[in-house]
Design a protein around this motif. Structure first.
Motif: not given
Length: 234
Positions: A4, A228, A153-154, A157, A232
């Motif tokens: 990512s 982000d 966000e994490r 990814r 994603f």
């Protein structure tokens, strides 16, 4: 996770996998993650969520970091060194000590893989700085909104989210331990976010219908993180 941050070739991916040593270790909720500082252990989370933090004598605890699938947990040379590390959910980890040693010693990896690793580690340091800001300067309402955006966000990814849906296998008590709140205050804050139309929290997931509104509620400039999350999540 590394893919990512940079486009990796199939040979890059194969090389990473070759550094892991099996078999995977299973960790029940609340179980410690075995890390031996004298051996400079490193483990990668293959499944589940792992916490790092401090246990206080009176039973309280403060979680200072969350490790999700793809994250590396270190025994030394990091904030993990003098803190407890335990599984928050059913989890499994793989031995990544050889991978960590190879990168630390400057093994001949491709430029793209090295760049992905650099950005991956930079993101970890940024999360720690943001967590300090959350606990030190944000209100309970702001810090909860900010954490939810970061987790979204994490997970984005990893390609593991539906737009506006956050996999959140954490109880309210766990969220309180992350955000430095009492269980009662945590419940009240989630209710406030729900009434504002920003979060519909249920054990196992959280619906985030308005990411822009949630960013405003966080009270902190996180435009990059929000961008982000959108990119994603698409």
């Amino acid at each position: 996770m590394l893919s990512s941050f940079a486009v990796l070739s199939s040979s890059d991916v194969d090389r990473i996998r070759g550094w892991f040593r099996g078999p995977a270790l299973a960790h029940p909720p609340g179980g410690p993650i075995p890390l031996h500082p004298e051996r400079k252990d490193a483990r990668v989370v293959a499944r589940g969520w792992v916490a790092r933090g401090a246990m206080l004598e009176d039973g309280r605890r403060q979680i200072v970091g969350l490790s999700l699938p793809g994250d590396v947990i270190l025994a030394t040379d990091s904030v993990d060194a003098d803190m407890a590390v335990w599984a928050l959910t059913d989890a499994s980890t793989l031995d990544a000590t050889l991978l960590w040693d190879a990168i630390s010693e400057g093994a001949d990896f491709s430029p793209r893989l090295l760049e992905a690793w650099r950005q991956f580690r930079s993101a970890e340091r940024l999360r720690l700085a943001r967590h300090v800001i959350r606990l030190g300067r944000l209100s309970a309402y702001e810090r909860t909104a900010h954490l939810l955006l970061e987790l979204y966000e994490r997970q984005s990814r990893l390609g593991a989210v539906e737009p506006g849906v956050l996999h959140l296998p954490l109880t309210q008590d766990m969220l309180a331990d992350i955000l430095g709140l009492s269980a009662v205050h945590m419940n009240r804050t989630l209710q406030q976010l729900r009434r504002a139309g920003l979060v519909d929290y249920r054990t196992g997931r959280a619906i985030l219908p308005d990411l822009s509104g949630l960013a405003l509620a966080a009270g902190l400039s996180i435009a990059d993180a929000l961008a982000d999350a959108r990119n994603f999540g698409d």
